[in-house]
Design a protein around this motif. Structure first.
Motif, mmCIF file in Angstrom:
data_model
loop_
_atom_site.group_PDB
_atom_site.id
_atom_site.type_symbol
_atom_site.label_atom_id
_atom_site.label_comp_id
_atom_site.label_asym_id
_atom_site.label_seq_id
_atom_site.Cartn_x
_atom_site.Cartn_y
_atom_site.Cartn_z
ATOM 1 N N LYS A 1 -100.509 -3.199 -7.857
ATOM 2 C CA LYS A 1 -101.873 -2.729 -8.119
ATOM 3 C C LYS A 1 -102.280 -3.025 -9.555
ATOM 4 O O LYS A 1 -103.385 -3.493 -9.824
ATOM 5 C CB LYS A 1 -101.968 -1.223 -7.847
ATOM 6 N N LYS B 1 -100.377 -5.577 1.220
ATOM 7 C CA LYS B 1 -99.270 -4.671 1.550
ATOM 8 C C LYS B 1 -98.618 -4.965 2.897
ATOM 9 O O LYS B 1 -97.456 -4.603 3.123
ATOM 10 C CB LYS B 1 -99.745 -3.215 1.513
ATOM 11 N N TYR B 2 -99.337 -5.628 3.799
ATOM 12 C CA TYR B 2 -98.787 -5.931 5.119
ATOM 13 C C TYR B 2 -97.933 -7.210 5.128
ATOM 14 O O TYR B 2 -97.280 -7.499 6.126
ATOM 15 C CB TYR B 2 -99.920 -6.106 6.141
ATOM 16 N N VAL C 1 -104.337 -4.777 -2.807
ATOM 17 C CA VAL C 1 -103.192 -4.203 -2.090
ATOM 18 C C VAL C 1 -103.542 -3.849 -0.651
ATOM 19 O O VAL C 1 -102.675 -3.874 0.231
ATOM 20 C CB VAL C 1 -102.662 -2.965 -2.859
ATOM 21 N N ASN C 2 -104.815 -3.532 -0.364
ATOM 22 C CA ASN C 2 -105.185 -3.166 1.002
ATOM 23 C C ASN C 2 -104.912 -4.300 1.990
ATOM 24 O O ASN C 2 -104.747 -4.071 3.183
ATOM 25 C CB ASN C 2 -106.658 -2.744 1.063
ATOM 26 N N ASN D 1 -90.614 -1.744 2.252
ATOM 27 C CA ASN D 1 -92.061 -1.549 2.330
ATOM 28 C C ASN D 1 -92.393 -0.972 3.708
ATOM 29 O O ASN D 1 -92.215 -1.635 4.735
ATOM 30 C CB ASN D 1 -92.780 -2.885 2.112
ATOM 31 N N TYR E 1 -95.124 -0.527 5.162
ATOM 32 C CA TYR E 1 -96.233 -1.166 5.882
ATOM 33 C C TYR E 1 -95.794 -2.371 6.709
ATOM 34 O O TYR E 1 -96.568 -2.877 7.524
ATOM 35 C CB TYR E 1 -97.319 -1.604 4.893
ATOM 36 N N ASN F 1 -92.685 -3.085 -7.639
ATOM 37 C CA ASN F 1 -92.992 -2.201 -6.522
ATOM 38 C C ASN F 1 -94.506 -2.209 -6.281
ATOM 39 O O ASN F 1 -95.245 -2.933 -6.949
ATOM 40 C CB ASN F 1 -92.484 -0.775 -6.778
ATOM 41 N N MET F 2 -94.981 -1.388 -5.363
ATOM 42 C CA MET F 2 -96.395 -1.388 -4.996
ATOM 43 C C MET F 2 -97.300 -1.005 -6.169
ATOM 44 O O MET F 2 -98.385 -1.571 -6.335
ATOM 45 C CB MET F 2 -96.631 -0.439 -3.828
#
Length: 419
Positions: A366, A376-377, A372-373, A385, A387, A361-362
């Protein structure tokens, strides 16, 4: 010995050597032996910082800044009115040994202007390395510049004493070289590189048969190209680099943003800024080709021959290929995970290992070290997700640029991050 004159020579020839950026971690394996001096087997020698944070340094000088050539881009060109100086072989050896004993350096990077002819210059460089190895028992790192046009016999001897050799291509294209250095021949630069490459291949084959084989340029060879002195586009530059990686097995190609130092109608004006950000983007593209599986024609194409200065080349590729995203981290292959913006080689390897034991997972991402910035897209999890709604948003690029932050606010700072 005239110490004042020696100090003056050192100031002149160390300053002249700063334009050559092609020195970094050696990868050499010369070990210290009883009664010998120096050791390049632990971390090699480089001009910046090692991965564990240690700064290793080397004596980086020219043997002389006298030169018979009048290359428009070179501060040591024959027509330039500057102070000239030259070391003797004994002076370079003494400086290297004394600086090493005082723990100032861990090796030598030696280049030179071409005086008289290529063989005379190369023979002098080889004598320095030979004297250090055979008379001073110096086992530290030695990087020699191969002189274009030097004989095979001298290149053979240089490879036996130096850890790394390098011939600078200088200008990326042959037409650019003819414009700014009409006295030079591109083939003279390629011949020593070909000879060293064949010698390294032969050494590897002999090593399989014989237990003890004399080392032959154990840290390989590299080259350097000046960026911005002529009008080559970035696609041309990375294709040249790709060609030499594939056909000459180079360890590194270095890119040096042109520093305006001379007034010449063939060159950019003296007020032109050094293209530091462009240089950084080229290094990033180089990384993509060497470690991420990208081909030169994937990074750029004739319709887009210059790298995007606003975003790094991997993110630029992703924004042009949104149809290949999102990538499911639980099922995607390693090569596709490498193409996700914000995920580097080590993180991709950790993801492939970690997903065998748990559903990612997210938060896991990390902890595994992803940026992740950005990532995440472009990723999908089995649990979804939120995003991903932005993946088809026309403002995605704006979101990414606005959400990225870097400590390198000044695009002309001396060091820029790779990704």
């Amino acid at each position: 010995m005239n110490f004042e004159r020696l100090k003056e020579k050192l100031e002149i020839l160390a300053d002249a050597a700063k334009y050559d950026v092609s020195c970094s971690s050696s990868g050499g394996t010369r070990k210290n032996k009883k009664g010998a001096l120096g050791d390049s087997s632990v971390s090699g020698i480089c001009h910046t910082y090692t991965e564990d944070g240690r700064c290793v340094s080397l004596l980086k000088i020219l043997l002389t800044n006298h030169c018979i050539y009048d290359c428009a881009y070179c501060v040591s060109r024959s027509s330039n009115d500057i102070k000239r100086a030259g070391f003797t072989v004994e002076e370079v050896v003494d400086l290297t040994i004394n600086f090493y004993r005082r723990n100032y350096i861990e090796g030598l990077f030696l280049s030179s202007g071409i005086f008289k002819n290529a063989d005379t210059t190369m023979e002098r460089l080889v004598r320095v390395a030979k004297k250090l190895r055979t008379e001073e028992n110096f086992n530290g790192y030695i990087h020699l510049k191969s002189i274009p046009g030097a004989s095979d016999e001298l290149m053979q001897e240089a490879a036996l004493y130096a850890d790394r050799l390098s011939v600078n291509l200088e200008i990326p294209t042959e037409s650019g070289l003819k414009l700014l250095a009409p006295e030079k021949n591109r083939q003279d630069m390629i011949n020593p590189m070909r000879y060293i490459q064949k010698g390294i291949d032969q050494y590897k084959e002999e090593k399989k048969i014989f237990r003890k084989v004399p080392k032959f340029a154990p840290a390989g060879q590299s080259t350097q190209m000046i960026v911005g002195a002529t009008n080559e586009n970035d696609l041309q530059i990375i294709k040249v680099a790709d060609h030499f990686y594939k056909n000459f097995n180079l360890k590194r190609v270095y890119y040096s943003g042109y520093v305006p130092v001379l007034e010449d109608k063939r060159l950019p004006s003296l007020t032109t800024e050094v293209p530091m950000l462009r240089e950084n983007r080229l290094y990033q593209s180089d990384w993509l080709m060497r470690f991420y599986g990208f081909k030169a024609e994937e990074i750029l194409d004739p319709n887009m021959p210059f790298l995007d200065l606003e975003v790094d080349p991997k993110l630029s590729w992703a924004l042009r290929h949104l149809h290949q995203f999102p990538v499911n981290l639980q099922t995607a292959d390693y090569q596709m995970i490498l193409r996700i913006p914000g995920i580097g080689v080590k993180t991709a390897q950790k993801i492939v290992q970690a997903r065998r034991f748990q559903v990612l997972n997210m938060d896991h991402l990390k902890k595994l070290g992803a940026a992740v910035n950005r990532a995440k897209y472009f990723i999908d999890f089995n649990a979804g997700n939120a995003y991903l709604k932005y993946l088809t948003d026309k403002n995605l690029r704006k979101l990414l640029v606005g959400g990225s932050s870097s400590k390198f606010h000044n695009q002309f700072s001396q060091q820029l991050s790779l990704f």
